[in-house]
Design an enzyme around this catalytic site. Sequence first.
Site, PDB file in Angstrom:
ATOM      1  CB  ILE A 295      -0.957  -0.023   1.211  1.00 40.93           C
ATOM      2  CG1 ILE A 295      -1.967  -1.177   1.050  1.00 40.93           C
ATOM      3  CG2 ILE A 295      -1.693   1.308   1.342  1.00 40.93           C
ATOM      4  CD1 ILE A 295      -2.875  -1.398   2.253  1.00 40.93           C
TER       5      ILE A 295
ATOM      6  CE1 TYR B  52      -6.453  -7.568   9.884  1.00 43.31           C
ATOM      7  CE2 TYR B  52      -7.537  -6.171  11.497  1.00 43.31           C
ATOM      8  CZ  TYR B  52      -6.598  -6.332  10.509  1.00 43.31           C
ATOM      9  OH  TYR B  52      -5.792  -5.297  10.146  1.00 43.31           O
TER      10      TYR B  52
ATOM     11  CG  ASP C  52      13.230  -3.324  14.813  1.00 42.19           C
ATOM     12  OD1 ASP C  52      12.065  -3.010  15.153  1.00 42.19           O
ATOM     13  OD2 ASP C  52      13.799  -4.345  15.243  1.00 42.19           O
ATOM     14  CB  VAL C  53       8.920   1.010  14.053  1.00 36.73           C
ATOM     15  CG1 VAL C  53       9.104   1.739  12.729  1.00 36.73           C
ATOM     16  CG2 VAL C  53       8.051  -0.238  13.885  1.00 36.73           C
TER      17      VAL C  53
ATOM     18  CB  ILE D 288       4.348  -0.002  10.187  1.00 42.16           C
ATOM     19  CG1 ILE D 288       5.405   0.750   9.394  1.00 42.16           C
ATOM     20  CG2 ILE D 288       4.949  -1.040  11.110  1.00 42.16           C
ATOM     21  CD1 ILE D 288       6.304   1.616  10.277  1.00 42.16           C
TER      22      ILE D 288
ATOM     23  CE  LYS E  77      -4.089  -2.351  10.775  1.00 40.72           C
ATOM     24  NZ  LYS E  77      -2.932  -1.521  10.349  1.00 40.72           N
TER      25      LYS E  77
ATOM     26  CB  ILE F  18      -5.136  -4.525  -0.822  1.00 39.98           C
ATOM     27  CG1 ILE F  18      -6.112  -3.352  -0.788  1.00 39.98           C
ATOM     28  CG2 ILE F  18      -4.301  -4.481  -2.094  1.00 39.98           C
ATOM     29  CD1 ILE F  18      -5.427  -1.988  -0.909  1.00 39.98           C
TER      30      ILE F  18
END
Length: 263
Positions: free
Chosen positions: A20, A155, A64-65, A92, A162, A191
């Site tokens: 994306i 999910y 690397d967050v 991310i 989220k 997607i």
Amino acid sequence: MKLLEGKKALIFGLANQRSIAWGIAQAFHEHGAELGFSYAVPQLERRVMPLAEQLGVNFVEICDVTKDEDVTAVFHKATDHFGNIDILIHAIAFAERQDLEGRFLNTSRSGFATALNVSVYSLVALSRAAKPLMASGGSILTLSYYGAEKVVPHYNVMGVAKAALEASTRYLAADLGPDGIRVNAISAGPIKTLSAAGVAGFRKMLGYVEERAPLRRNIDQDEVGKSALWLCSDLASGVTGEVVYVDAGYHILGMPEPPEKWE
Ligand code: 1JT
């Protein structure tokens, strides 16, 4: 008219041409933005570099967050390279494979922590690091999914992550609004990306949406890119803290049964 002429955007979460983040990068590039890319792990370098070359991007950094020192280092380099930035894209997310199948009930403490650390806290960390580079205002955008709001089979922990991401979008929008920084999210329909590949039953899900969504089709990376372009441009100067659905209308349905099946 070019919507991002003279604007500089840092895009986190590029993996390959199906990302994306790549859809967003192309839309931004077409509209005159100067771009910088960041990717997660060394194995992605050989995928990301050719994409960067395609758009003439010469700021490409691994990050690397989950490591504060990585985040600090990237923004230090971004300061040297760009001086200031106008746009931050957060594309991310991560969860352990075993937490995207089976029962939500069985989510481990560490799986839960990992999903929220990588997928949610990273937005807070990157926003804080980006703020000094956005002295004359800016726009931050993250990516969400409907599983934040309603229960979607499999999910699981990502839905919880989220939900926290969307709440974080609102809290950051309130916090950064006085600094002229807008914070929004796009909730994209499913997607087929690298993340989605290998998720059990993902292809079936695409078919399910195609049969039922008001537009009777799925959406693609380009369409997320176009909405991102709008949200990060001056066209959306009055929009912050918002979750915009780019999902062919799927989320408006209360009883997602295709009308033809009612005859
Ligand atoms: C992650 C993955 C985040 C897949 C994701 C995601 N956000 C959307 N998807 C696609 C998806 C996945 C599932 C799903 C619906 C959509 C994979 C790894 C890490 C983060 O379930 C119905 C499982």
